[in-house]
Design a protein around this motif. Structure first.
Motif, short mmCIF file in Angstrom:
data_model
loop_
_atom_site.label_atom_id
_atom_site.label_comp_id
_atom_site.label_asym_id
_atom_site.label_seq_id
_atom_site.Cartn_x
_atom_site.Cartn_y
_atom_site.Cartn_z
N GLY A 1 -8.21 3.12 4.22
CA GLY A 1 -7.18 4.03 4.58
C GLY A 1 -7.52 5.38 5.18
O GLY A 1 -6.64 6.13 5.67
N ASN B 1 -7.02 -0.79 3.90
CA ASN B 1 -6.10 -0.03 2.97
C ASN B 1 -5.61 -0.96 1.67
O ASN B 1 -4.71 -0.64 1.25
CB ASN B 1 -4.58 -0.28 3.90
N SER B 2 -6.75 -0.96 0.89
CA SER B 2 -6.51 -1.45 -0.26
C SER B 2 -6.73 -0.24 -1.30
O SER B 2 -7.13 0.88 -1.04
CB SER B 2 -7.98 -2.41 -0.74
N SER B 3 -6.19 -0.38 -2.44
CA SER B 3 -6.33 0.35 -3.64
C SER B 3 -7.48 0.57 -4.43
O SER B 3 -7.78 -0.53 -5.23
CB SER B 3 -5.10 0.42 -4.35
N THR C 1 -2.32 5.30 5.97
CA THR C 1 -3.73 5.36 6.71
C THR C 1 -3.57 6.57 7.54
O THR C 1 -2.69 6.83 8.28
CB THR C 1 -3.87 4.14 7.83
N ASP D 1 -2.11 8.01 -1.15
CA ASP D 1 -1.26 7.62 -2.41
C ASP D 1 0.17 7.04 -1.94
O ASP D 1 0.57 6.33 -2.70
CB ASP D 1 -1.02 9.16 -3.11
N ARG D 2 0.56 7.14 -0.88
CA ARG D 2 1.74 6.43 -0.23
C ARG D 2 1.15 5.49 0.60
O ARG D 2 2.03 4.78 1.30
CB ARG D 2 2.18 7.49 0.84
N LYS D 3 0.12 4.69 0.31
CA LYS D 3 -0.43 3.53 0.90
C LYS D 3 -0.41 3.60 2.51
O LYS D 3 -0.31 2.55 3.06
CB LYS D 3 0.36 2.26 0.27
#
Length: 228
Positions: free
Chosen positions: A44, A6-8, A122, A118-120
């Motif tokens: 994600g 779940n990294s950006s 999954t 975009d909302r972090k």
């Protein structure tokens, strides 16, 4: 089943990072029973079968916040949201055959997955078996998200969920989608002012063409109109 990182991530990638992204983890030994689980495709984004969406405990352990359920219309009685009070769902009713137009349905899936990332969050994308239908959507998503060719996008997904095999019709549309998304990227990157000038000039050209057609039409009619 691994926990999503779940990294950006920033796309598109180049050179070695891109090569590593496509190849995926090299230390995974695929086992037959893993087809009943979901796998992380990019941070994600999970892909799997309906079976992977039936355990609230597993979904919570993976940090799932959104579930994209892609099902054949005939499966609606059994393949359906199990925990609507816990997760945000999008259900797409399709026909799991080679004639189904998945490109037409893809924007809904793309927007739903993008919103989750975009909302972090999954997001789990699944169909019944996680073999053909839902993988077609995921391949198109990572193609656009990572700005890959269709071959690289397909390999990226296959290198994480080895059992996927989109049917011939879906594979053809996956290939076609490459030119579609590249065209949209090109248009989005075009300077707005320059784009407006091009559109304006094109409109003037079209207007001139229409006026020329009207003049030709008039002169063709005029001899008749002038007959006493």
């Amino acid at each position: 089943m691994s926990t999503p990182s779940n990294s950006s991530s920033v796309f598109p990638l180049t050179d070695e990072p891109l090569k590593n992204l496509i190849q995926g983890p090299g230390d995974v030994e695929w086992r037959y029973e893993m087809r009943r689980e979901c796998q992380e495709i990019i941070p994600g984004l999970l892909l799997g079968p309906f079976q992977a969406s039936k355990s609230l405990e597993v979904l919570n352990s993976l940090g799932v916040t959104h579930i994209l359920c892609i099902r054949d219309k005939k499966e609606a009685f059994s393949v359906k949201p199990r925990f609507p009070e816990h997760f945000e769902y999008l259900v797409l009713d399709v026909e799991d055959n080679e004639d189904q137009n998945v490109i037409r349905l893809f924007p809904q899936a793309h927007n739903f997955i993008t919103e989750s990332l975009d909302r972090k969050g999954t997001v789990l994308v699944h169909c019944n078996g996680g073999i053909s239908l839902s993988p077609a959507f995921v391949v198109m998503f990572v193609m656009r998200r990572c700005q890959l060719s269709w071959e690289d996008a397909l390999h990226l997904v296959q290198n994480r969920r080895y059992c996927i095999s989109p049917n011939g019709g879906f594979l053809t549309q996956i290939k076609e989608y490459e030119s579609i998304y590249k065209a949209s990227v090109a248009v989005a990157g075009f300077p707005q002012g320059q784009m407006q000038r091009v559109v304006s000039r094109r409109k003037r050209d079209d207007d001139d063409d229409e006026e020329e057609i009207r003049c030709v039409h008039f002169w063709k009619l005029s001899p008749v109109l002038c007959v006493p």
